[in-house]
Design a protein around this motif. Structure first.
Motif, mmCIF file in Angstrom:
data_model
loop_
_atom_site.group_PDB
_atom_site.id
_atom_site.type_symbol
_atom_site.label_atom_id
_atom_site.label_comp_id
_atom_site.label_asym_id
_atom_site.label_seq_id
_atom_site.Cartn_x
_atom_site.Cartn_y
_atom_site.Cartn_z
ATOM 1 N N GLY A 186 0.718 -1.334 0.088
ATOM 2 C CA GLY A 186 -0.016 -0.058 0.162
ATOM 3 C C GLY A 186 0.877 1.271 -0.056
ATOM 4 O O GLY A 186 2.116 1.241 -0.279
ATOM 5 N N GLY A 187 0.318 2.335 0.280
ATOM 6 C CA GLY A 187 1.059 3.831 0.350
ATOM 7 C C GLY A 187 1.513 4.026 1.584
ATOM 8 O O GLY A 187 1.563 3.250 2.761
ATOM 9 N N ALA A 188 2.279 5.120 1.503
ATOM 10 C CA ALA A 188 2.939 5.414 2.952
ATOM 11 C C ALA A 188 2.257 6.156 4.023
ATOM 12 O O ALA A 188 1.388 6.970 3.666
ATOM 13 N N ASN A 189 2.295 5.840 5.169
ATOM 14 C CA ASN A 189 1.338 6.603 6.210
ATOM 15 C C ASN A 189 2.336 6.240 7.543
ATOM 16 O O ASN A 189 2.814 7.469 7.767
ATOM 17 N N GLU A 190 2.134 5.628 8.028
ATOM 18 C CA GLU A 190 2.909 5.412 9.541
ATOM 19 C C GLU A 190 3.728 3.862 9.576
ATOM 20 O O GLU A 190 3.106 2.975 9.245
#
Length: 354
Positions: free
Chosen positions: A172-176
């Protein structure tokens, strides 16, 4: 060092099992004297030539609530607003500022010195950086950069730094991302994707070589509900993930098999708060040589007021004892030197000490 093709597999259960096995009368003058000593004792003191000083102005008293709450003294910081702080004793400790600068001290909280700064964290994550302070000379940082999770570490009090890249794009994408190490070799990394339509991918990685290589332990997307606020382990087999989600009844999850499987924990409710809507969790912190003593803070969100309740453990988190509310309005992170002394960083970056 860049990890090459992280192999998606569960840890060897035999390794986990092995780690589990291893492990009168008073005059008016006296009354006046006592009252005066209490007043001056509460107000604290300040010094112009220190980096972190306990404040004596009105701001420090704004957060005081009721006499039943655990008193905490605000500390003024000349190193800026903080994200995290961890003192291991009266002399040695670390701090991470809101500007992602790492400070180290071996002369007490008055003498922090800058040893590192993260300049390249992904701006799409609001420059998110999480730190794990392992001991007096060892710490780890984790953040996103490009298509990788960056894990930086030092084992000499910030004199030199090592970097490892962990690919994440397939999840998935970058978050935490949150990191926790038991020592200089054994650690865990929790990746959390950007939540699309309320769904967040959560992948748990592990390492046994100080972070040189990370391997996937488990996909926790369906096991851990809510949004994680951090991860911590009291032993290689026993760990915790705290979460928050408005209206969600689950706030703390536990593993006893090295992170392979997780279950929700529900602790004793603080019954002095009326009309609790839901509870938010913060990851527990463990201290002491054996990491069996620890603290956990839960935020009780009520219809009229919120309260941060402290819990303590003496057995690595198997059982928790409930305490009175903490004197603080919000919490971003916290750490404890021992049973009595600790630090809390609120959501604005201010530091409180007791």
């Amino acid at each position: 060092m860049k990890t090459k093709g992280i192999e998606r597999r569960l840890y060897d259960i035999k390794r986990c099992k092995k780690s589990i096995q291893g492990h009168g009368k008073i005059s008016c003058i006296a009354i006046i004297a006592i009252l005066l000593s209490c007043i001056f004792g509460i107000s604290g003191c300040s010094s112009k030539n220190t980096v972190l000083n306990e404040r004596d102005d009105n701001t420090a008293n704004e957060s005081m609530q009721t006499d039943t709450e655990t008193k905490m003294q605000e500390v003024s910081s000349n190193i800026g607003l903080l994200k995290q702080i961890n003192m291991f004793d009266q002399q040695t400790g670390w701090a991470l500022t809101s500007e992602n600068e790492v400070f180290y001290t071996n002369g007490g909280v008055d003498y922090f010195q800058s040893v590192h700064k993260v300049e390249t964290a992904d701006q799409n994550t609001d420059n998110f950086v999480n730190a794990c302070f392992v001991d007096e000379i060892t710490m780890y940082l984790v953040y996103f950069l490009g298509e990788n999770i960056v894990v930086e570490s030092t084992m000499d009090a910030g004199q030199s730094w090592k970097q490892v890249l962990v690919p994440y794009k397939e999840y998935g994408g970058a978050n935490e991302a949150f990191i926790n190490f038991l020592d200089g070799q054994n650690g865990y990394l929790l990746y959390c994707s950007d939540p699309g339509s309320g769904q967040m991918t959560k992948i748990l990685f592990g390492t046994e070589d100080g972070g040189e290589h990370f391997e996937v332990i488990s996909d926790l997307s369906n096991e851990i509900s809510g949004y994680p606020t951090g991860i911590s382990f009291s032993s290689s087999s026993q760990g915790y993930i705290a979460t928050t989600y408005h209206g969600e009844s689950k706030y703390l999850f536990q593993t006893t098999d090295c992170g392979v499987t997780w279950e929700s924990l529900s602790l004793e409710q603080y019954d002095k708060i009326a009309d609790v809507s839901y509870v938010e969790g913060y990851p527990p912190v463990f201290y002491g040589k054996e990491r069996q003593e620890g603290k956990l803070i839960l935020k009780y969100v009520g219809t009229k007021k919120n309260s941060n309740i402290e819990y303590t453990t003496q057995d690595g988190g198997l059982t928790w004892n409930i305490n009175e509310p903490l004197q603080c309005d919000s919490i971003q992170s916290y750490s404890f030197v021992d049973e009595k002394e600790g630090y809390i960083v609120d959501e604005s970056g201010r530091v409180f000490h007791r």
